[in-house]
Design a protein around this motif. Structure first.
Motif, PDB file in Angstrom:
ATOM      1  N   GLN A 282     -10.233   9.859   0.356  1.00  0.00           N
ATOM      2  CA  GLN A 282     -10.447   8.767   1.307  1.00  0.00           C
ATOM      3  C   GLN A 282      -9.148   8.081   1.675  1.00  0.00           C
ATOM      4  OE1 GLN A 282     -13.684   6.293   0.218  1.00  0.00           O
ATOM      5  NE2 GLN A 282     -15.095   8.009   0.215  1.00  0.00           N
ATOM      6  N   VAL A 283      -8.533   8.559   2.741  1.00  0.00           N
ATOM      7  CA  VAL A 283      -7.305   7.933   3.231  1.00  0.00           C
ATOM      8  C   VAL A 283      -7.462   7.652   4.715  1.00  0.00           C
ATOM      9  CG1 VAL A 283      -5.606   8.905   1.629  1.00  0.00           C
ATOM     10  CG2 VAL A 283      -6.359  10.255   3.601  1.00  0.00           C
TER      11      VAL A 283
ATOM     12  N   GLN B 103      -8.268   0.273   5.740  1.00  0.00           N
ATOM     13  CA  GLN B 103      -8.435   1.061   4.530  1.00  0.00           C
ATOM     14  C   GLN B 103      -8.711   0.172   3.311  1.00  0.00           C
ATOM     15  OE1 GLN B 103      -8.734   4.001   5.244  1.00  0.00           O
ATOM     16  NE2 GLN B 103      -9.094   4.736   3.163  1.00  0.00           N
ATOM     17  N   SER B 104      -7.974  -0.935   3.220  1.00  0.00           N
ATOM     18  CA  SER B 104      -8.176  -1.767   2.033  1.00  0.00           C
ATOM     19  C   SER B 104      -9.505  -2.510   2.127  1.00  0.00           C
ATOM     20  CB  SER B 104      -7.002  -2.727   1.821  1.00  0.00           C
ATOM     21  OG  SER B 104      -6.967  -3.668   2.841  1.00  0.00           O
TER      22      SER B 104
ATOM     23  N   ARG C 204     -12.105  -1.233   3.479  1.00  0.00           N
ATOM     24  CA  ARG C 204     -13.091  -0.217   3.139  1.00  0.00           C
ATOM     25  C   ARG C 204     -13.195  -0.073   1.610  1.00  0.00           C
ATOM     26  NH1 ARG C 204     -11.938   4.663   6.689  1.00  0.00           N
ATOM     27  NH2 ARG C 204     -12.921   3.386   8.283  1.00  0.00           N
ATOM     28  N   ALA C 205     -12.036  -0.117   0.965  1.00  0.00           N
ATOM     29  CA  ALA C 205     -12.038   0.005  -0.495  1.00  0.00           C
ATOM     30  C   ALA C 205     -12.756  -1.190  -1.117  1.00  0.00           C
ATOM     31  CB  ALA C 205     -10.602   0.093  -1.006  1.00  0.00           C
TER      32      ALA C 205
ATOM     33  N   MET D 231      -3.859   0.496   7.426  1.00  0.00           N
ATOM     34  CA  MET D 231      -3.858   0.091   6.013  1.00  0.00           C
ATOM     35  C   MET D 231      -4.858  -1.051   5.790  1.00  0.00           C
ATOM     36  SD  MET D 231      -2.511   0.770   3.074  1.00  0.00           S
ATOM     37  CE  MET D 231      -0.913   1.561   3.182  1.00  0.00           C
TER      38      MET D 231
ATOM     39  N   GLY E  64       0.833  -1.189   0.000  1.00  0.00           N
ATOM     40  CA  GLY E  64       0.000   0.000   0.000  1.00  0.00           C
ATOM     41  C   GLY E  64       0.870   1.242   0.000  1.00  0.00           C
ATOM     42  N   ARG E  65       0.242   2.395  -0.238  1.00  0.00           N
ATOM     43  CA  ARG E  65       1.004   3.627  -0.377  1.00  0.00           C
ATOM     44  C   ARG E  65       0.754   4.552   0.806  1.00  0.00           C
ATOM     45  NH1 ARG E  65       2.957   5.034  -5.542  1.00  0.00           N
ATOM     46  NH2 ARG E  65       4.070   7.024  -5.378  1.00  0.00           N
TER      47      ARG E  65
ATOM     48  N   ALA F  69      -2.476   8.289  -2.044  1.00  0.00           N
ATOM     49  CA  ALA F  69      -2.063   7.497  -0.869  1.00  0.00           C
ATOM     50  C   ALA F  69      -3.240   6.718  -0.300  1.00  0.00           C
ATOM     51  CB  ALA F  69      -1.497   8.430   0.188  1.00  0.00           C
ATOM     52  N   ASN F  70      -2.941   5.604   0.364  1.00  0.00           N
ATOM     53  CA  ASN F  70      -3.974   4.881   1.101  1.00  0.00           C
ATOM     54  C   ASN F  70      -3.997   5.334   2.555  1.00  0.00           C
ATOM     55  OD1 ASN F  70      -2.380   2.487  -0.688  1.00  0.00           O
ATOM     56  ND2 ASN F  70      -4.555   2.807  -1.113  1.00  0.00           N
ATOM     57  N   VAL F  71      -2.800   5.676   3.049  1.00  0.00           N
ATOM     58  CA  VAL F  71      -2.680   6.102   4.446  1.00  0.00           C
ATOM     59  C   VAL F  71      -1.793   7.345   4.498  1.00  0.00           C
ATOM     60  CG1 VAL F  71      -1.703   5.469   6.704  1.00  0.00           C
ATOM     61  CG2 VAL F  71      -3.031   3.776   5.406  1.00  0.00           C
TER      62      VAL F  71
END
Ligand SMILES: Nc1ncnc2c1ncn2[C@@H]1O[C@H](COP(=O)(O)OP(=O)(O)OP(=O)(O)O)[C@@H](O)[C@H]1O
Ligand SMILES: [Mg+2]
Length: 464
Positions: free
Chosen positions: A73-74, A120-121, A123-124, A117, A4-5, A46-48
């Motif tokens: 959305q991060v 976040q993923s 959620r995506a 992270m 992730g980024r 970015a993801n985070v």
């Protein structure tokens, strides 16, 4: 593959580089920025985002607000100076996912980054499913991804424009009502009445007058004439639920409605015509009733022109994630719950249950879980699947009673307190858990001396 980024916003160059190297060695792709202004465009990929709160120019808190107002959305992690917890709390209120206090260890920061992270993923992934749901696996408000459900959508689409009689078969809670309504709504009759007739809830001796109406004086108490359900449905659709429970004498009359669209009111010999489309539903196997002679064969064939058989939920497990997401979305707002996502472990629990009560049971389970959930995510522990209802034998001495020495009043108060506790003091939610209306709960509370706002209630609910 990258884990992730991450974007690091920190004005101290040395610290930023150290963090960057450490996160890169943990498998992340990392960007750095020394000001919030510089960070904003980078945040979109970015993801985070890990940000310091004290920055030259735009502050960390303003930066977070900017991210939110731009809909970026991060997952946000803030770094705060030692002793400035207030700022961290402020950041969390603005939507930050977590914080670390300086000085922190790099491993500690990496662990937090990994956790944020993961959320976040997920959620995506949920977002992707939601979009898919919106586009493909939905017919009106009926959700279904399984081939069985898509086949049903197809059938509904084809038969809706016609007047063909439809027989919907399936266990309780599979969605028969919804399908019947969808057929009506997609038919040219949509602006005409949709009359639902629950054949089990009408006492046998009243069924004929309910369905076909009666004339004044037809029986004691018939002080005025009244049209029946079929007359009410004229031009529209009549939905006969639990058709298997219709007694023999009524079966004959239904047959005539289906064949000739004709009937007489009770106490009248005037033949009336109706233009009605009939949809029937059953949760028992009608063929068994046929064989036992409880259901007329000719009526069965007249009803079964277009058969729709809805499989139980356990035979179309791939619908579960989509249904679950749909109910979370629908109910979360209604219940004022903060939970918006379903954790993988929670989803596993939903996927391993057999759902004897089908979609209705799933919907109720999600509702209960939302009431219990305290975080943004439904966790496995929030999913309370009710033990299969073993109907208690209500024979003498078998009905469970209160424990020795317990009084009904005290027991009831305990239940109410427990419900309020689980609902965090929210009375509507507590009332739902107890299966009573909010007003009924208020009344009980006032009887217990717990009117709204009294200190004791605040104490029970944990709200001050
Ligand atoms: N495919 C679906 N998508 C969304 N919601 C559904 C679906 N199937 C069922 N539900 C929901 O589940 C509940 C039960 O559905 P419904 O009343 O249509 O079932 P039923 O088969 O008529 O049950 P019964 O035999 O007990 O009358 C309803 O609240 C409905 O909203
Ligand atoms: Mg039903």
């Amino acid at each position: 593959m990258s884990a992730g980024r991450i974007l690091i916003v920190e004005d101290e160059d040395k610290l930023r580089r150290v963090i960057q190297l450490h996160l890169e060695s943990a498998g992340f792709e990392v960007d750095g920025a020394s000001t919030a202004e510089q960070a904003l465009p980078l945040a979109t990929i970015a993801n985070v985002v890990i940000t310091d709160l004290r920055l030259p120019g735009m502050s960390g808190l303003e930066f977070i607000q900017q991210l939110q107002s731009r809909g970026i959305q991060v997952g946000i992690i803030v770094m705060t100076a030692h002793g400035s917890v207030d700022a961290a709390v402020e950041a969390m209120k603005l939507g930050a996912a977590d914080f670390v206090q300086k000085p922190f260890s790099l491993d500690q920061l990496t662990a937090i980054a990994e956790k944020v992270m993961a959320v976040q993923s997920l959620r995506a992934e949920n977002q992707r499913m939601r979009e898919e749901l919106d586009h493909r696996y939905q017919f009106g408000n009926i959700i279904g991804r399984s081939s069985a459900m898509r086949e049903i959508f197809h059938t509904v689409e084809r038969v809706a424009p016609t007047r063909a009689t439809v027989l919907i078969a399936g266990e309780s809670g599979v969605g028969k009502d919804m399908i019947a309504r969808a057929i009506h709504q997609h038919s040219p009759r949509r602006n005409k009445p949709y009359v639902k007739i629950n054949c089990t809830s009408i006492p046998e001796n009243l069924m004929e007058s309910e369905l076909f109406g009666y004339e004044k004086g037809a029986f004691t108490g018939a002080t005025a004439s009244k049209p029946g359900k079929f007359e009410q449905a004229d031009g529209g659709t009549a939905f006969l639920d639990e058709i298997g429970d219709v007694p023999g004498n009524i079966q004959v009359k239904l047959l005539r409605i289906l064949q000739e669209r004709q009937f007489e009111r009770l106490g009248s010999n005037v033949t009336r015509n109706v233009d009605v489309r009939v949809i029937a539903a059953t949760n028992v196997d009608l063929r068994a009733a046929l064989e036992q002679g409880r259901f007329r064969e000719d009526l069965y064939y007249r009803l079964n022109v277009v058969p729709i058989s809805v499989p139980p939920l356990r035979e179309r497990m791939e619908d579960i994630p989509f249904l679950a997401m749909h109910f979370v979305k629908k109910l979360s707002a209604e219940l004022g719950s903060v939970a918006k996502e379903i954790s993988p472990a929670a989803m596993d629990r939903l996927l391993t249950h057999r759902w004897p009560g089908n979609v209705r049971e799933l919907e109720n389970t999600i509702e209960r879980s939302l009431v219990l959930a305290s975080g943004e995510m439904l966790e496995a522990a929030d999913i309370r699947i009710e033990a299969p209802r073993s109907t208690p034998a209500i024979s003498a001495g078998q009905t469970p009673l209160l424990p020795e020495g317990e009084t009904l009043e005290h027991w009831e108060q305990m239940m109410i307190r427990e419900a309020l506790r689980r609902a965090n003091g929210n009375k509507s939610q507590a009332a739902r858990l107890l299966g009573m209306t909010r007003n009924a709960l208020r009344y009980r509370l006032s009887q217990m001396g717990l009117d709204s706002g009294t200190p004791e209630e605040a104490e029970i609910s944990g709200l001050k």
